[in-house]
Structures are given as structure tokens and as C-alpha cells.
Design an enzyme around this catalytic site. Structure first.
Site, PDB file in Angstrom:
ATOM      1  N   LYS A  26     -19.584 -18.307   3.310  1.00 28.21           N
ATOM      2  CA  LYS A  26     -21.006 -18.133   3.639  1.00 28.21           C
ATOM      3  C   LYS A  26     -21.799 -17.406   2.564  1.00 28.21           C
ATOM      4  O   LYS A  26     -21.366 -16.372   2.054  1.00 28.21           O
ATOM      5  CB  LYS A  26     -21.147 -17.361   4.955  1.00 28.21           C
ATOM      6  CG  LYS A  26     -20.660 -18.128   6.174  1.00 28.21           C
ATOM      7  CD  LYS A  26     -20.926 -17.331   7.427  1.00 28.21           C
ATOM      8  CE  LYS A  26     -20.591 -18.135   8.672  1.00 28.21           C
ATOM      9  NZ  LYS A  26     -20.870 -17.367   9.897  1.00 28.21           N
TER      10      LYS A  26
ATOM     11  N   ARG B 176       0.824  -1.216   0.000  1.00 27.79           N
ATOM     12  CA  ARG B 176       0.000   0.000   0.000  1.00 27.79           C
ATOM     13  C   ARG B 176       0.860   1.270   0.000  1.00 27.79           C
ATOM     14  O   ARG B 176       0.478   2.266  -0.608  1.00 27.79           O
ATOM     15  CB  ARG B 176      -0.959  -0.013   1.191  1.00 27.79           C
ATOM     16  CG  ARG B 176      -2.105  -0.989   0.990  1.00 27.79           C
ATOM     17  CD  ARG B 176      -3.022  -1.045   2.187  1.00 27.79           C
ATOM     18  NE  ARG B 176      -4.192  -1.864   1.896  1.00 27.79           N
ATOM     19  CZ  ARG B 176      -5.073  -2.252   2.812  1.00 27.79           C
ATOM     20  NH1 ARG B 176      -4.925  -1.889   4.071  1.00 27.79           N
ATOM     21  NH2 ARG B 176      -6.109  -2.993   2.467  1.00 27.79           N
TER      22      ARG B 176
ATOM     23  N   GLY C 144     -13.518  -4.407   1.280  1.00 25.43           N
ATOM     24  CA  GLY C 144     -14.920  -4.056   1.535  1.00 25.43           C
ATOM     25  C   GLY C 144     -15.496  -3.126   0.485  1.00 25.43           C
ATOM     26  O   GLY C 144     -16.652  -3.260   0.081  1.00 25.43           O
TER      27      GLY C 144
ATOM     28  N   GLY D 249      -9.210 -10.111  -0.142  1.00 23.49           N
ATOM     29  CA  GLY D 249      -7.940 -10.590   0.410  1.00 23.49           C
ATOM     30  C   GLY D 249      -7.534 -11.983  -0.018  1.00 23.49           C
ATOM     31  O   GLY D 249      -6.394 -12.219  -0.444  1.00 23.49           O
TER      32      GLY D 249
END
Length: 397
Positions: free
Chosen positions: A198, A41, A374, A351
């Protein structure tokens, strides 16, 4: 999406002598001793900073790091390790400034790193008074932190409201371009891979994509729930039986459009979740009561690979099996290599997806790798990210 781009301001000669405030994403992982363990980053943020310096701006950069408590600065919250690493990469001293909200001294050609912005009271809730104070520090605000674009915070949204000029840095602009290419005007067929443990965490994404894509590949625990919806037994595999109806609704929505959710034809099973567990390939119809599905089978992987090689656009979020265990990595590797070999424009994010891309060394063969996490998921859901919305609004004057 129409936003002002920092590169356009530079090209127009509007940056020289100006105070430029860059919101970067320097939230890097550290070990217990505070040493940076991975600096991607920081490296990614440097081009924007160097562009500003080269254009003759007085440059301020800030970021969050970790999860500090607002108003309570602790040594472990400091961007000091980031300043040191940035200085090493840029070959210059990077001065770190604390308590900067009420004023910063920086001259054209100089660079300062402003201490962890999430220590400032009101940052997370986008306090208007704080935002106005930060906006007063600069002539040009640059958002170059896609990883925080889904949050309406002081340094990602509020300052953009009140700064004289608010624009997108090169990283953010690249994300906007890649997302537009993949979702707004995709070359067809558009195939999405959505995998993970999930269905519940990806349900809104699956629903949103089922209205747009020509093929929806599901993997991991999500695929197990879809297998249940297709009437197959999954033994003791991870799944969410209470969401079978939701999975069926996604299958039906795709079918109504002449599209499909491919259900695995074969799977790789084990008796326990472990790297050394013996792996067995079985037809999807032959899964036993005590089997644990940990990967898609070779036949399924080959069929999906053919679909990906024929795609026009590919969106990839999540590995299709437990790729950390070599015995259960074949499915994810096959998918990864098919994406790399496909002439399609591909965009990948998340990720675990980035870890798979790194494991198989296909970074150069993926059209665009999103660093957002996200933020990337919210874009896939069809949400307008706050940072995009405010920059777009400011571009309209």
C-alpha cells in the site's frame, strides 16, 4: 549524532564495579508451546552483555516479550525461555528475576535477566515514578534495543532521563552509524527502494525520500498505484486509485530535482493470486482487464539492476514482487543480487526485506541489515526517534 557509547565508557575504565542496566530487544517468536522458534535477537544482544561482564560490571538486562497486560503477569509473558536460551548461548546460568522494580541484588561479574518490562504498570506510557525507580537501580543505563527506539517508554526513554549515565549499546550505535552514513551524508547517487502492498502505509516515507534521493524505485502494490499515475492500466491488481494524485506529486517532486521514479516497462501477471498460477510476462502497456500484476518484468528488473550497480548508497525497504511464490520472485531476486554486487553502501530493513535477504543468501553482501522494523521506517520518514533524542540530549550533559 552525538551519543555516549558504552564501548567508550569501557575503554575509559568507567564500567568496572558499576551496576549496568541494559535494555535489550529479546522479543523473539515462540510457538504455541512457548518454545523459541528463532533466536537472532538473543544472539545479537549477547555481545553487549558480555562486554559489560568482562569489564567487571554487575549486569541487569530486560526486554519486552509479546503484548502483556500491564500489572497482570501471566506465565506466557515470562522471559523464562529467553533466560534458558541465553544461558545456553553464553555457557552460564542466567537467573530470572521477577518483581524487580523496587530493588535488584546483583554483584560485579554477575548477570540477571529482569522479567518482561511491559508487565510493569506505567511502562508503555513512560510513567515518571516508574522511570525514576528503574534509574535508581543502576549507575549506567545502556539502550541496545533499536527495535523499540521509536517508542518513548519507561525502559527506552524515561530511565535514560534519570540514570546517572545513559548511553548507546553496540547494536544501537551501529544503527545510528549506518543510518547517518545512508541518509545524513550519503555517497551519491542515493537510490531508495520502497515497496509494499500500500502507498498509504509508506506515503510519508515516499514524500520524505523524494526530497533526498537521486532515484526512487517503487515496487509491489505501491508500483501499481504509480503505474495508474503514469496513465497505465493495471487490470485487477492491488492498488489505491484514490492516492494517484499523491503518487503523481512524488513523481513531480523527483522530476523537479532532476531525479526519477522509474515506472515498470514490463510486468509478470497471473489470473489468480496463487503459487501455482501460470505466470506471463507482458509489456506494461498490454495489461488486460483480468490480469493481476505480481512482479516486475525481466526488462524492468535488468534496468533497475544497472541503476543499483551504479549507485553510491542504497536504502532498501520491501520486495518488489510476491517473492514467496517462485514464479513471481525473479524481480526481487534480481534486485537483491544487484544490491549484493553493487559497490554502494547498502542499508536494508523491514521484515519482508530480511526474509528476501535470507532467501537469496546475501546477508554478507549488504552493508547493514537493520533489525528495527517500525523504527527503521520512522527513520526513513525523517523522524527523530525518541531513544536517539534522549541519548543525544544526555550526551550534551
Amino acid at each position: 549524532m552525538n551519543v555516549i557509547r558504552f564501548t567508550d565508557l569501557i575503554a575509559a575504565g568507567k564500567v568496572a564495579g558499576q551496576r549496568v542496566f541494559i535494555r535489550a530487544d529479546l522479543n523473539v517468536p515462540q510457538d504455541d508451546a512457548g518454545h523459541i522458534t528463532e533466536d537472532t535477537r538473543i544472539r545479537a544482544s549477547i555481545p553487549c552483555i558480555e562486554q559489560a561482564l568482562k569489564a567487571g560490571a554487575a549486569v541487569m538486562v530486560t526486554s519486552h516479550l509479546g503484548r502483556p497486560t500491564e500489572g497482570e503477569f501471566k506465565p506466557e509473558d515470562s522471559l523464562a525461555p529467553v533466560a534458558q536460551r541465553m544461558g545456553e548461548l553464553m555457557g552460564r546460568e542466567v537467573k530470572l528475576v521477577a518483581n524487580w522494580v523496587d530493588g535488584v541484588e546483583v554483584k560485579p561479574g554477575e548477570l540477571v535477566l529482569l522479567e518482561n518490562c511491559r508487565v510493569n504498570k506505567g511502562e508503555k506510557k513512560n510513567n515518571e515514578e516508574l522511570a525514576k525507580k528503574m534509574a535508581a537501580l543502576c549507575d549506567i543505563y545502556v539502550n541496545d534495543a533499536f527495535g523499540t527506539a521509536h517508542r518513548a517508554e519507561g525502559t527506552t526513554y524515561g530511565i535514560a532521563q534519570f540514570a546517572k549515565i545513559a548511553c548507546a549499546g553496540p547494536l544501537l550505535a551501529a544503527e545510528i552509524d549506518a543510518i547517518s552514513q545512508a541518509l545524513s551524508a550519503p555517497k551519491r547517487p542515493l537510490v531508495a527502494i520502497v515497496a509494499g502492498s500500500k502507498v498509504s502505509t509508506k506515503l510519508t516515507i515516499l514524500k520524505a525520500l523524494s526530497e533526498k534521493v537521486d532515484g526512487l524505485i517503487v515496487g509491489g502494490g505501491i508500483a501499481n498505484t504509480f503505474m495508474l499515475a503514469a496513465g497505465l492500466k493495471i487490470g485487477k491488481s492491488l492498488a489505491e486509485p484514490d492516492l494517484v494524485a499523491e503518487a503523481q506529486a512524488v513523481i513531480d517532486a523527483m522530476k523537479a530535482r532532476g531525479a526519477a521514479v522509474p515506472i515498470p516497462e514490463d510486468v509478470v501477471v497471473a489470473q489468480r493470486f496463487a503459487a501455482d498460477a501460470p505466470a506471463t510476462v507482458k509489456d506494461a502497456a498490454d495489461v488486460a482487464e483480468d490480469d493481476l500484476i505480481l512482479d516486475i518484468g525481466p526488462k524492468t528488473a535488468a534496468l533497475l539492476a544497472e541503476q543499483l550497480k551504479a549507485a553510491g548508497t542504497i536504502v532498501w525497504n520491501g520486495p518488489v514482487g510476491v517473492f514467496e511464490f517462485d514464479a513471481f520472485a525473479h524481480g526481487t531476486e534480481t534486485i537483491a543480487r544487484a544490491i549484493a554486487a553493487s559497490p554502494a553502501f547498502s542499508i536494508a530493513g523491514g521484515g519482508d526485506t530480511l526474509a528476501a535477504i535470507a532467501k537469496y543468501g546475501i546477508e554478507k553482501d549488504v552493508g547493514y541489515i537493520s533489525t528495527g522494523g517500525g523504527a527503521f521506517l520512522e527513520v526513513l520518514e525523517g523522524k527523530t526517534l525518541p531513544a536517539f533524542e534522549i541519548l543525544s540530549r544526555r550526551a550534551q550533559g
